[in-house]
Design an enzyme around this catalytic site. Sequence first.
Site, short mmCIF file in Angstrom:
data_model
loop_
_atom_site.label_atom_id
_atom_site.label_comp_id
_atom_site.label_asym_id
_atom_site.label_seq_id
_atom_site.Cartn_x
_atom_site.Cartn_y
_atom_site.Cartn_z
N GLU A 153 1.03 -1.10 -0.02
CA GLU A 153 0.00 -0.05 0.13
C GLU A 153 0.81 1.33 0.16
OE1 GLU A 153 -3.80 -1.42 2.50
OE2 GLU A 153 -2.13 -0.64 3.84
N ASN A 192 -5.55 -3.08 6.68
CA ASN A 192 -5.62 -3.20 8.07
C ASN A 192 -7.04 -2.66 8.69
OD1 ASN A 192 -3.29 -4.82 8.45
ND2 ASN A 192 -1.98 -3.06 8.98
#
Length: 384
Positions: A153, A192
């Site tokens: 990411e 997450n």
Amino acid sequence: MKIKIEKVAVFGAGEMGHGIAENCAIAGYEVWMRDLTDEALNRAMARIKEGLLKLQARGIIKNTEEILERINPTTELENAIKDADLLIEAIPEVFEQKVNLFSECDKIARDECIFATNTSTMSITRLSEATKRRDRFIGMHFFTPVVVMELVELTKGEKTSEETLKVCEEFVKTLKKRPIVLKKETPGFIVNRVVAPASVLRLCILEKGIATPEEVDATCRKAGYVIGPFELWDYIGLDVVCNAMKYYARELSPEYEPKYLERMIKEGKLGKKSGMGFYDWSRRPEVDLSKATDRVDIRDFVFLEINEATKLVEMGVSDPETIDSAVKLAYGRKKGPFEIARDYSDDEICRRLKELAKKFEKRIFEPAETIRKGKLKELLKNTS
Ligand SMILES: NC(=O)c1ccc[n+]([C@@H]2O[C@H](COP(=O)([O-])OP(=O)(O)OC[C@H]3O[C@@H](n4cnc5c(N)ncnc54)[C@H](O)[C@@H]3O)[C@@H](O)[C@H]2O)c1
């Protein structure tokens, strides 16, 4: 300023740092890997060698020794950073530690050097403020095990330049990985963050004695997860997970406070790295699938993921397609949250989220506005 990356400085030689250093060396970069002690560096070099030999045995790489020679372990900060084109920071998830490191490196690094942080949760903008190179500062979030996991990411801070982003996207591709770029930063980024409320629910299930970690993992595995959530936490390290949740507790809602994990950590249970976590790691734990239980409804985790993913879209962090891709890549799943959402009515998702919020007294489980208004399918229609 034209930036060509040849020399990479990796700070931290732990779970992530050793994997990042290994991956960069495989891709042909000269790597300087810095940790605080020779012991940590020796351990990392041994892990890297073991990893490379396995890849060589499978025919994925040809010359372990040549790749190892590209990695220079050092305890000296200056040696590592002085000629680097890219710094990748993978030290513990503690804001003050990261800020101190960045501010020290900023004084020594060349002007062109890009600073990247592997933080799992923190604000890129706030970390970048420790330096005078805010335009050359970026979030570069790898997943464990680094050499295997394809997803990275990339997150810009407020001042990160397009040029920095472009260079980093290209760099990540040279590692044979898939960069996913966030449109806006947010605690936990995409992957997450999407699973964070479901993590809170799983800890509630343990706290209330509804099911054991093995029962939860067995239920998830039986439903098709490649790994149970508590097994995964043992791999990641409970200290790492706990720090992330404490950050959410500060930044998003106190409901993320991970009291259960804090108690485990006080007892020295950090997961695989300390030999004990949710499982006993004196030998490789095996989840007994017969322990799957209907006291745990897998749909509750799924609905919470759909909900958080929807909130990320509402906040302009990303779009449904990108979120689905990221979650699938990170967890080896066949479907992402929005693809799964197509199998349920908005009403069913909304009703269950409200029940969960009430039962466990968690406002973070409350349905997102789009779901509450019955507009999730409309959102998906517009973006597919
Ligand atoms: N473990 C994961 O699955 C995972 C996944 C993605 C991101 N992250 C993030 O990556 C970072 C590192 O996590 P980890 O699991 O590798 O931690 P770790 O505890 O395994 O390793 C951290 C290493 O950094 C070293 N260190 C501390 N201060 C240092 C300094 N000033 N300079 C150089 N080295 C220093 C420590 O000695 C240790 O060896 C954290 O921000 C974490 O949130 C972790």
